[in-house]
Design a protein around this motif. Structure first.
Motif, PDB file in Angstrom:
ATOM      1  N   SER A 431      -2.427   1.256  -3.889  1.00 35.22           N
ATOM      2  CA  SER A 431      -3.180   0.571  -2.633  1.00 35.22           C
ATOM      3  C   SER A 431      -3.791  -0.606  -3.110  1.00 35.22           C
ATOM      4  CB  SER A 431      -4.254   1.648  -2.250  1.00 35.22           C
ATOM      5  OG  SER A 431      -5.167   1.093  -1.162  1.00 35.22           O
ATOM      6  N   GLY A 432      -3.449  -1.641  -2.379  1.00 33.71           N
ATOM      7  CA  GLY A 432      -3.850  -3.014  -3.029  1.00 33.71           C
ATOM      8  C   GLY A 432      -2.611  -3.754  -3.410  1.00 33.71           C
ATOM      9  N   GLU A 474       4.267  -0.636   7.852  1.00 34.78           N
ATOM     10  CA  GLU A 474       4.321  -2.184   8.166  1.00 34.78           C
ATOM     11  C   GLU A 474       4.065  -2.199   9.714  1.00 34.78           C
ATOM     12  OE1 GLU A 474       7.994  -3.158   6.597  1.00 34.78           O
ATOM     13  OE2 GLU A 474       7.346  -2.913   4.409  1.00 34.78           O
ATOM     14  N   THR A 475       3.077  -2.787  10.064  1.00 29.68           N
ATOM     15  CA  THR A 475       2.828  -2.886  11.467  1.00 29.68           C
ATOM     16  C   THR A 475       3.063  -4.492  11.869  1.00 29.68           C
ATOM     17  OG1 THR A 475       1.081  -1.097  11.421  1.00 29.68           O
ATOM     18  CG2 THR A 475       0.853  -2.727  13.294  1.00 29.68           C
ATOM     19  N   PRO A 476       3.844  -4.855  12.636  1.00 28.00           N
ATOM     20  CA  PRO A 476       4.290  -6.116  13.135  1.00 28.00           C
ATOM     21  C   PRO A 476       3.069  -6.843  13.627  1.00 28.00           C
ATOM     22  CG  PRO A 476       5.959  -4.446  13.682  1.00 28.00           C
ATOM     23  CD  PRO A 476       4.720  -3.702  13.510  1.00 28.00           C
ATOM     24  N   ILE A 477       2.834  -7.956  13.355  1.00 35.05           N
ATOM     25  CA  ILE A 477       1.784  -8.745  14.208  1.00 35.05           C
ATOM     26  C   ILE A 477       2.445 -10.126  14.563  1.00 35.05           C
ATOM     27  CG2 ILE A 477      -0.087  -8.005  12.520  1.00 35.05           C
ATOM     28  CD1 ILE A 477       0.409 -10.234  10.953  1.00 35.05           C
ATOM     29  N   ASP A 478       3.446 -10.154  14.798  1.00 36.47           N
ATOM     30  CA  ASP A 478       4.354 -11.283  15.247  1.00 36.47           C
ATOM     31  C   ASP A 478       4.894 -11.083  16.760  1.00 36.47           C
ATOM     32  OD1 ASP A 478       6.276  -9.812  14.685  1.00 36.47           O
ATOM     33  OD2 ASP A 478       7.437 -11.354  13.399  1.00 36.47           O
ATOM     34  N   GLY A 479       4.635  -9.923  17.269  1.00 34.27           N
ATOM     35  CA  GLY A 479       5.231  -9.389  18.729  1.00 34.27           C
ATOM     36  C   GLY A 479       6.744  -8.739  18.391  1.00 34.27           C
ATOM     37  N   GLU A 480       7.255  -8.805  17.274  1.00 30.77           N
ATOM     38  CA  GLU A 480       8.291  -7.791  17.447  1.00 30.77           C
ATOM     39  C   GLU A 480       8.325  -6.507  17.056  1.00 30.77           C
ATOM     40  OE1 GLU A 480      10.856  -9.923  14.353  1.00 30.77           O
ATOM     41  OE2 GLU A 480      10.608 -11.982  15.333  1.00 30.77           O
ATOM     42  N   GLY A 503      -0.018  -1.247   5.353  1.00 32.59           N
ATOM     43  CA  GLY A 503      -0.955  -0.183   5.030  1.00 32.59           C
ATOM     44  C   GLY A 503      -0.400   0.787   4.061  1.00 32.59           C
ATOM     45  N   VAL A 504      -1.293   1.588   3.581  1.00 36.95           N
ATOM     46  CA  VAL A 504      -0.859   2.652   2.621  1.00 36.95           C
ATOM     47  C   VAL A 504      -1.776   3.760   2.410  1.00 36.95           C
ATOM     48  CG1 VAL A 504      -1.642   1.552   0.715  1.00 36.95           C
ATOM     49  CG2 VAL A 504       0.182   2.898   0.387  1.00 36.95           C
ATOM     50  N   TYR A 505      -1.397   5.057   2.190  1.00 40.01           N
ATOM     51  CA  TYR A 505      -2.362   6.121   1.983  1.00 40.01           C
ATOM     52  C   TYR A 505      -1.347   7.156   0.942  1.00 40.01           C
ATOM     53  CZ  TYR A 505       0.114   9.052   5.532  1.00 40.01           C
ATOM     54  OH  TYR A 505       0.931   9.590   6.407  1.00 40.01           O
TER      55      TYR A 505
END
Length: 589
Positions: A431-432, A474-480, A503-505
């Motif tokens: 994490s990190g 991996e959550t897209p933040i560019d609209g794709e 993100g990770v857990y």
């Protein structure tokens, strides 16, 4: 006309004669060796009468010793860097310490006496002197516990030290000659050398040879002034220590048990019922409570009794992070370890608890140690090992996979004092981490083992392996938004330049299998990682998992077997699937 020409011819002759004399003078000047001498005090950079030049293994050191009351002292940094790293200087309590395989030696500033465990001994002069900057240690005291020879010379004061043993090349001077500062007849003379004087050859050359004299002057001599070379030998008279260890006559199959409250101790029976072949359990019982060396404890006598009834040893873990689990601030480790009295309190508390609860061992898990505290940490390991050995308690020490920035953990020194070294061959990605990746790919594990083996004997090394994996999102933040479902066929085509929030857990082996089943994903084998990998999309988020299971654990166990290690340890009990133990007992039995 003839009379007028005579003066002109005479003048020309005079000019020629003068020119020839000048030419001859220049030639004489060019080929006549200089008689200029370089002051040895300047050569050794000595600026006061109390300074002593130090020449170690035919090299002039950039530091000096000191003459105090007629005796020679070396400052602590010089001792640490060039003579013996095992000496430890406690600047907080003004104590010099040295740890042998059986004893702790302690000398206080300004005293002629020192303690060897419970015995008191003395020297005929003060052992340690100190000022605001450093400590100065008697060279004669250093010699008692260090493998070196030394000889003192005067005008100027200098000490010639040797701690490299074996053959070296020497040659006699064929005539009276000089040693010069550099190669060349115009270089200043450092010292005169008499015929048949023996010189150490450092760097032979056709015209000039670099040599060292017996009294510590390093310079150059004409090669033709040297006789035939021969071999001499530096021989040590020091008797090396014999370090013994508490070794088990069985391969270690250990599981860490994370205990965050006393109620969790009751889970040990159910946890062990799901295992096979386990012979050591390490509950996370002890933690640092304050900077005075006091500890918090979650230990349980019933727990230990249950394990012993089932033939399982208990090596209780002590952590520098466990206070957080109890709602406390983790004490500053440096504030504990750099004070001799606080280290002693901590050690006594641990040994007292080990005796009280009839523990078989202590597992030291101090992580994220400040490099500035590295020497104090190693001193703690030394001192703890003596108390453990005297009480028949196994000491194991957890270590990261070796890297340049963890070199100060000094695994070589740890292995001399501790009984077992555990390499935590996991958290390759954590994490990190800047990118998603495996917790413990097979390449990472193999490197962790082979690099640790450069410092630690195989029969002392335990391989730490993970019972967990990390789920990366991996959550897209560019609209794709990627397509829903399993994307195994396009695993190599994910654009690295796309923007996403990572993100990770961490989760258990069983939960990973549930995620795979729920999302209808199909793992694929990654030869380079030595494990299965799965990737799927759920609600527009891409998930990646490098799977830890019986197959990946077997790859790691093969490394353990290949290098004939002392055993394996697993973080943590309860995260594994039951079938993993069938694999483990094939390799650790």
């Amino acid at each position: 006309m003839k009379k007028k020409a005579i003066p002109i011819i005479a003048a020309l002759i005079l000019i020629v004669v003068v020119f020839l004399f000048m030419l001859l003078g220049n030639l004489i000047e060019k080929y006549t060796p200089t008689k200029e001498r370089r002051e040895l005090s300047e050569y050794y950079a000595i600026s006061s009468q109390e300074q002593v030049a130090l020449i170690l293994n035919n090299e002039v050191l950039p530091v000096h010793g000191k003459i105090i009351d007629g005796f020679i002292y070396l400052d602590f940094n010089t001792v640490h860097d060039f003579i013996n790293q095992r000496f430890f200087w406690d600047a907080n309590e003004n104590k010099l310490l040295y740890t042998t395989s059986t004893d702790l030696i302690v000398a206080d500033v300004g005293s002629t006496s020192y303690s060897v465990t419970k015995d008191t001994r003395s020297l005929d002069h003060v052992i340690v002197k100190a000022d605001a900057a450093t400590a100065y240690i008697s060279i004669d005291f250093l010699k008692l516990y260090s493998d070196f020879k030394y000889e003192v010379f005067e005008n100027p004061s200098r000490v010639v030290l040797t701690n490299q043993w074996g053959d070296y090349t020497v040659a006699p001077a064929k005539k009276n000659t000089e040693v010069r500062y550099q190669g060349g007849i115009k270089s200043p003379i450092l010292t005169d050398v008499e015929k048949n004087s023996t010189l150490t050859i450092l760097s032979p050359g056709e015209t000039w040879t670099k040599v060292a004299t017996a009294d510590g002057i390093i310079g150059y001599i004409k090669s033709k002034a040297l006789g035939a070379t021969s071999t001499a030998t530096h021989t040590s008279e020091y008797i090396p220590e014999n370090f013994s260890h508490i070794k088990k006559d069985f391969p270690i199959n250990m599981g860490w048990h994370q205990v965050t409250n006393t109620t969790a101790n009751g889970n040990i029976s159910s946890l062990l019922q799901n295992t096979k072949g386990i012979n050591v359990v390490s509950p996370t019982w002890f933690y640092l409570k304050d900077t005075n060396g006091n500890i918090g404890s979650l230990a349980s006598s019933d727990y230990v009794s249950y394990c012993h009834q089932n033939g399982i040893e208990v090596w209780a873990l002590v952590s520098n992070f466990g206070a957080k689990d109890q709602g406390l601030e983790n004490p500053n480790l440096t504030e504990i370890l750099t004070y001799t009295s606080r280290r002693e309190t901590l050690i006594n508390n641990l040994i007292s608890a080990a005796i009280q609860y009839k523990l078989d061992g202590i597992n030291l898990d101090f992580e994220s140690v400040d490099p500035a505290c590295g020497d104090a940490y190693i001193q703690f390991v030394r001192e703890l090992s003596l108390k453990c050995k005297n009480n028949g308690i196994v000491l194991s020490v957890d270590n990261y996979a070796p890297t340049d920035y963890t070199a100060f953990y000094n695994r070589t020194e740890q292995a001399l004092f501790a009984d077992y070294i555990i390499v935590m061959a996991y958290d390759e990605h954590y994490s990190g981490s800047p990118e998603a990746g495996s917790v413990a790919s097979i390449g990472f594990v193999r490197d962790a083992v082979t690099n640790t083996l450069k410092e630690v004997p195989a029969d002392q090394l335990i391989l730490g392996m993970p019972f967990y994996a990390r789920v990366w999102s991996e959550t897209p933040i560019d609209g794709e938004t990627p397509a829903e479902g399993n994307t195994d066929e396009n695993l190599d085509e994910v654009p690295t330049e796309s923007l996403y929030e990572l993100g990770v857990y961490s989760t258990s082996m069983r939960e990973v299998q549930n995620l795979i089943n729920i999302n209808g994903a199909t793992p694929i084998w990654s030869e380079s990682d030595g494990q299965y990998y799965v990737q799927y999309v759920n609600k527009g988020v891409t998930y990646k998992i490098w799977i830890e299971d019986s197959t990946s654990i077997e790859q790691k166990l093969k490394v353990l077997q290949e290098y004939q290690l002392a055993g394996g340890s697993f973080w943590k009990l309860g995260l594994e699937t039951s079938n993993v133990w069938d694999t483990i007992i094939k390799y650790i039995n």
